[in-house]
Design an enzyme around this catalytic site. Structure first.
Site, PDB file in Angstrom:
ATOM      1  N   GLU A   1      -2.251  13.849  -6.256  1.00 21.80           N
ATOM      2  CA  GLU A   1      -2.188  12.573  -6.939  1.00 21.80           C
ATOM      3  C   GLU A   1      -3.496  12.321  -7.700  1.00 21.80           C
ATOM      4  O   GLU A   1      -3.510  11.807  -8.800  1.00 21.80           O
ATOM      5  CB  GLU A   1      -1.995  11.487  -5.893  1.00 21.80           C
ATOM      6  CG  GLU A   1      -1.900  10.126  -6.469  1.00 21.80           C
ATOM      7  CD  GLU A   1      -1.575   9.104  -5.414  1.00 21.80           C
ATOM      8  OE1 GLU A   1      -1.190   9.506  -4.287  1.00 21.80           O
ATOM      9  OE2 GLU A   1      -1.718   7.922  -5.710  1.00 21.80           O
TER      10      GLU A   1
ATOM     11  N   SER B   1       0.839  -1.187   0.000  1.00 20.46           N
ATOM     12  CA  SER B   1       0.000   0.000   0.000  1.00 20.46           C
ATOM     13  C   SER B   1       0.870   1.230   0.000  1.00 20.46           C
ATOM     14  O   SER B   1       2.005   1.217   0.476  1.00 20.46           O
ATOM     15  CB  SER B   1      -0.863   0.025   1.251  1.00 20.46           C
ATOM     16  OG  SER B   1      -0.015   0.237   2.361  1.00 20.46           O
ATOM     17  N   LYS B   2       0.290   2.294  -0.532  1.00 18.37           N
ATOM     18  CA  LYS B   2       1.127   3.479  -0.671  1.00 18.37           C
ATOM     19  C   LYS B   2       1.409   4.153   0.652  1.00 18.37           C
ATOM     20  O   LYS B   2       2.261   5.009   0.744  1.00 18.37           O
ATOM     21  CB  LYS B   2       0.567   4.423  -1.719  1.00 18.37           C
ATOM     22  CG  LYS B   2      -0.784   4.948  -1.478  1.00 18.37           C
ATOM     23  CD  LYS B   2      -1.127   5.878  -2.623  1.00 18.37           C
ATOM     24  CE  LYS B   2      -2.606   6.071  -2.704  1.00 18.37           C
ATOM     25  NZ  LYS B   2      -3.157   6.159  -4.007  1.00 18.37           N
ATOM     26  N   ARG B   3       0.712   3.751   1.693  1.00 19.21           N
ATOM     27  CA  ARG B   3       1.036   4.275   3.023  1.00 19.21           C
ATOM     28  C   ARG B   3       2.438   3.815   3.436  1.00 19.21           C
ATOM     29  O   ARG B   3       3.132   4.490   4.167  1.00 19.21           O
ATOM     30  CB  ARG B   3       0.024   3.782   4.072  1.00 19.21           C
ATOM     31  CG  ARG B   3      -1.337   4.336   3.857  1.00 19.21           C
ATOM     32  CD  ARG B   3      -1.785   5.223   5.031  1.00 19.21           C
ATOM     33  NE  ARG B   3      -2.710   6.216   4.562  1.00 19.21           N
ATOM     34  CZ  ARG B   3      -2.525   7.535   4.671  1.00 19.21           C
ATOM     35  NH1 ARG B   3      -1.459   8.030   5.258  1.00 19.21           N
ATOM     36  NH2 ARG B   3      -3.424   8.372   4.219  1.00 19.21           N
TER      37      ARG B   3
END
Ligand code: GLU
Length: 500
Positions: free
Chosen positions: A425, A269-271
């Protein structure tokens, strides 16, 4: 359905040529997971002399973001994963964009309605909410549509539809029995009870197909023989199998690859990790290294072979060498592969590679235009331009300037910046990431969040350049590129969270 995994493994050398596809939805920056799935489809097609199709699944109007189809092409081209048929290159089974195939879905739904395999459902949102609430209150093992409209007389349903009554079309899923399918990467067949499968919507009230319908219809009409996709779709496959059955079509062979994971094994995940292919491209990873790294995640040539190339993967490809056990996307490992590959180049090769992107003349000229007013000697240019390169910047010299905006705590300011990073984004206007688009977006953002532009812009400047003074903020951001900006803004978010 095909019979067991052996029959299909043999298809590598025998039988009609396979046709495989990836079917990304254009909903944001191209994800490394999409590239990973594309790689396996590509390798399988190249191994078997088959065809690799690119289909764009763009029927979800709400999630669609402009420009992301082009971004998918760009990311896959960068990686060298060329498809044989697709929206841009054409092919005999097109069109390859679902939004251009709408009449086909409607026609096929009519076939299912005529066969009694599907029915029109007139239930309102309120009724569906009520049913769901009741099922939750009763702790019902079966959640989903209660089949209320199954009993509506078909002739009546046609009349109501023609009179303009809003409705969807649902699949009439058998209430009894079990259905099973083979996933050729798993030893046990996957068996499910039909009564637990929802009467899924095939056609929405706006006349658009759902993912399930469009996906199955397209795989059938595009002659797809092997569906190689991510594990997250495995729960959809029973619905697809039932649909193939309702149509009376043979289902393709299914292969669900393990999902890429963060180091802690959670879903990538981009976290926790950058997930956009462009992040890696813009920060100077080599495309062949990136591909090679992904190949090494889910495929193995035996414990003694540490690293192999995609050409070797094609040469030795066999499903038995594919692992499904949650491959870990470890950026540190990618970086060490990249360093090895840089080291292995001649200086001439390296120089050439630098000119492709990092030192591309147009990019350098854009930087020089920003720096021209601010340097005195030619020799000053390179140190002055340093923040246009590399990933994170050193904030030590400006640490005391990184402080909350007025009226907000450190945490609140961190959240504000985090929202900003997420919005640049997503926001379509900022997608092109040009200075004017960024400026308009940023001013609107300040208004919406009641923050003084001067304060937010200073924080952005500090985050992106690590300096209190720099060339025009938005030009700087545009030249740095979205991914570099986002990475740096996130670094500052993390720091601000530690402040009171
Ligand atoms: N549109 C789906 C996606 O975004 C396709 C999944 C599949 O391969 O069936 O990945």
């Amino acid at each position: 359905m095909r019979e067991g995994s052996d029959a299909v493994s043999n298809a590598i050398s025998e039988g009609p040529k396979p046709r495989v596809r990836i079917a990304p939805s254009p909903t944001g920056d191209p994800h490394v997971g999409t590239a990973y799935i594309a790689l396996f489809n590509y390798v399988f097609a190249r191994k078997t002399g088959g065809t690799f199709v690119l289909r764009i699944e763009d029927t979800d109007q709400e999630r669609y973001t402009a420009g992301s189809e082009a971004a998918i092409f760009e990311a896959l081209h960068w990686l060298g994963l060329q498809w044989d048929e697709g929206p841009d290159v054409g092919g005999p089974r097109g069109p390859y964009r679902q939004s251009e195939r709408l009449p086909l879905y409607r026609e096929q739904v009519a076939v299912l309605l005529a066969k009694g395999e599907a029915y029109r459902c007139f239930c309102t949102r309120d009724r569906l909410d009520e049913v769901r609430k009741q099922q939750l209150a009763d702790k019902s093992p079966v959640l989903g549509y209660d089949g209320h409209c199954r009993a509506v007389d078909p002739a009546d349903a046609v009349r109501r539809a023609e009179a303009g009554e809003a409705h969807v079309v649902r699949l009439r899923v058998p209430r009894e029995g079990v259905t099973s399918f083979v996933d050729h990467l798993r030893s046990e067949p996957i068996v499910f009870e039909n009564r637990l499968v929802d009467d899924q919507v095939l056609l929405k009230s706006d006349g658009f197909p759902t993912y399930h319908l469009a996906n199955v219809v397209d795989d059938h009409f595009m002659g797809i023989t092997h569906v190689i996709r991510g594990e997250e779709w495995i729960t959809s496959t029973p619905k697809h199998v039932l649909l193939y059955r309702a149509f009376g079509w043979e289902a393709p062979a299914f292969y669900h690859l393990g999902l890429l994971r963060n180091a802690d094994k959670s879903k990538l995940s981009k976290r926790k990790n950058p997930v956009s292919v462009f992040h890696y491209r813009d920060l100077g990873y080599l495309p062949e290294t990136m591909l090679n790294f992904m190949a090494n995640l889910g495929f193995s040539l035996g414990a003694e072979v540490e690293r192999f190339t995609v050409a070797q993967m094609i040469e030795h490809f066999d499903w038995s060498k594919v692992s499904v056990g949650g491959p870990v996307f470890d950026p540190a490992k990618l970086e060490s592969f990249n360093a090895d590959d840089i080291r292995a180049m001649s200086v001439d090769q390296l120089y050439e590679r630098l000119q492709e992107r990092v030192l591309a003349p147009a990019r350098i000229k854009a930087m020089l235009a920003q720096a021209q007013e601010r340097v005195h000697r030619l020799d000053d240019f390179i140190p002055y331009l340093s923040f246009f390169f590399g990933g994170s910047v050193d904030y030590a010299p400006v640490r005391d300037k990184l402080k909350p905006v007025s009226g907000k705590s450190g945490k609140e300011t961190a959240e504000l910046l985090d929202t900003y990073a997420q919005e640049i984004e997503r926001d379509n206007a900022a997608r092109s990431f040009t200075a004017p688009a960024l400026e308009a977006f940023s001013r609107e953002f300040c208004q919406r969040h009641a923050v003084k532009p001067k304060e937010l812009f200073m924080l952005l400047r500090l985050a992106v350049t690590g300096r209190t003074a720099s060339p025009s903020l938005f030009d700087t951001m545009a030249i740095c590129g979205k991914d570099r900006c986002r990475t740096r803004i996130r670094d500052v978010v993390v720091y601000l969270r530690t402040l009171a």
